[in-house]
Design a protein around this motif. Structure first.
Motif, short mmCIF file in Angstrom:
data_model
loop_
_atom_site.label_atom_id
_atom_site.label_comp_id
_atom_site.label_asym_id
_atom_site.label_seq_id
_atom_site.Cartn_x
_atom_site.Cartn_y
_atom_site.Cartn_z
N ALA A 94 1.07 -0.94 -0.28
CA ALA A 94 -0.33 0.23 0.15
C ALA A 94 0.60 1.04 0.06
N TRP A 95 2.23 1.22 0.70
CA TRP A 95 2.76 2.40 1.24
C TRP A 95 3.22 2.68 -0.83
N GLN A 96 3.81 1.61 -1.13
CA GLN A 96 4.20 1.63 -2.38
C GLN A 96 3.40 2.51 -3.57
N VAL A 97 1.66 1.71 -3.30
CA VAL A 97 1.36 2.16 -4.42
C VAL A 97 1.04 3.44 -4.14
N ALA A 98 0.98 3.82 -3.09
CA ALA A 98 0.94 5.02 -2.94
C ALA A 98 1.85 6.48 -3.66
N ILE A 99 3.02 5.17 -3.11
CA ILE A 99 4.12 6.29 -4.14
C ILE A 99 3.80 6.51 -5.89
N TRP A 100 3.89 5.39 -5.83
CA TRP A 100 3.43 5.53 -7.24
C TRP A 100 1.98 6.35 -7.91
N PHE A 101 1.11 6.43 -7.43
CA PHE A 101 -0.22 7.33 -6.82
C PHE A 101 0.38 8.61 -6.91
N PHE A 102 0.48 9.09 -5.81
CA PHE A 102 0.88 9.93 -5.55
C PHE A 102 2.41 11.50 -6.36
N GLN A 103 3.09 10.19 -5.78
CA GLN A 103 4.37 10.55 -6.40
C GLN A 103 4.64 11.79 -5.64
N PRO A 104 5.02 11.99 -4.56
CA PRO A 104 5.31 13.10 -3.49
C PRO A 104 7.00 12.84 -3.89
N ALA A 105 7.66 13.94 -2.81
CA ALA A 105 8.73 14.48 -3.34
C ALA A 105 9.82 13.24 -2.50
N PHE A 120 12.36 13.35 -0.23
CA PHE A 120 12.50 13.60 0.54
C PHE A 120 11.07 13.63 1.86
N LEU A 121 10.02 13.72 0.96
CA LEU A 121 9.06 13.70 2.12
C LEU A 121 8.10 12.32 2.45
N PHE A 122 7.80 11.93 1.28
CA PHE A 122 7.95 10.08 1.91
C PHE A 122 8.59 9.86 0.92
N PRO A 123 9.30 8.65 1.54
CA PRO A 123 10.23 7.36 0.33
C PRO A 123 9.37 6.58 0.34
N ALA A 124 9.96 6.27 -1.06
CA ALA A 124 9.54 4.91 -0.98
C ALA A 124 9.89 3.88 -0.53
N PRO A 125 9.74 2.25 -0.11
CA PRO A 125 9.63 1.43 1.00
C PRO A 125 11.65 0.96 0.54
N ALA A 126 11.34 0.70 -0.67
CA ALA A 126 12.15 0.21 -1.24
C ALA A 126 13.87 1.58 -0.70
N GLU A 127 13.91 2.60 -1.53
CA GLU A 127 14.40 3.60 -0.17
C GLU A 127 15.18 3.98 0.60
N VAL A 128 14.02 3.20 1.32
CA VAL A 128 14.16 3.36 2.92
C VAL A 128 15.21 2.10 3.30
N LEU A 129 14.59 1.24 2.83
CA LEU A 129 15.38 -0.13 3.29
C LEU A 129 16.72 -0.35 2.52
N ARG A 130 17.12 0.85 1.40
CA ARG A 130 18.38 0.96 0.87
C ARG A 130 19.48 1.94 1.97
N VAL A 131 18.44 2.41 2.15
CA VAL A 131 19.28 3.41 3.85
C VAL A 131 19.69 2.88 4.43
N PHE A 132 18.52 1.82 4.91
CA PHE A 132 18.67 0.54 6.62
C PHE A 132 19.81 -0.35 5.91
N GLY A 133 20.23 -0.52 4.72
CA GLY A 133 21.63 -1.44 4.53
C GLY A 133 22.80 -0.25 4.06
N SER A 134 22.69 0.46 4.02
CA SER A 134 23.87 1.24 3.57
C SER A 134 24.32 1.34 4.70
N GLN A 135 23.63 2.22 5.55
CA GLN A 135 23.80 3.35 6.84
C GLN A 135 23.78 2.85 8.27
N SER A 136 23.72 0.84 8.11
CA SER A 136 22.85 1.12 9.27
C SER A 136 24.54 0.72 9.87
#
Length: 111
Positions: free
Chosen positions: A21-32, A34-50
């Motif tokens: 649902a989070w990813q669909v909201a990103i595709w549908f609303f296309q927010p900036a 830095f305001l509402f990142p996609a789940p994949a981006e959040v997971l990527r940052v968690f991985g790279s900045q662990s």
């Protein structure tokens, strides 16, 4: 054992549905991003900045425990002080009880 497995599967499905649902909201609303990142981006940052995140999470836990210890020590000291002076206890106990009934976020700006 069967019940635990069913609960675990249900939990995993709910988490997956929330991420979807989070990813669909990103595709549908296309927010900036830095305001509402996609789940994949959040997971990527968690991985790279662990390491960075783990270090600061550790600092937060230490600060939380130190705050708990400080609050407990102050509370114990006040309790011991008031127990030695019943007259002060009689006058200050309503103030102490009032502070315990107020939400912390309501009195935080005053502190």
């Amino acid at each position: 054992m069967q019940k635990t497995l069913v609960r675990l599967v249900h939990f995993a499905l709910v988490v997956l549905a929330l991420f979807l649902a989070w990813q669909v909201a990103i595709w549908f609303f296309q927010p900036a991003s830095f305001l509402f990142p996609a789940p994949a981006e959040v997971l990527r940052v968690f991985g790279s900045q662990s390491g960075y995140l783990a270090y600061h999470a550790g600092l937060t836990v230490v600060e939380m425990l130190l705050g708990l210890l400080a609050g407990a020590l102050v509370g114990i000291a006040i309790a011991l002080f008031l127990s030695q002076f019943p007259v002060l206890d009689r006058f200050l106990m309503p103030v102490v009880i009032t502070t315990q009934t107020l939400p912390v976020f309501a009195i935080a700006p005053l502190l």
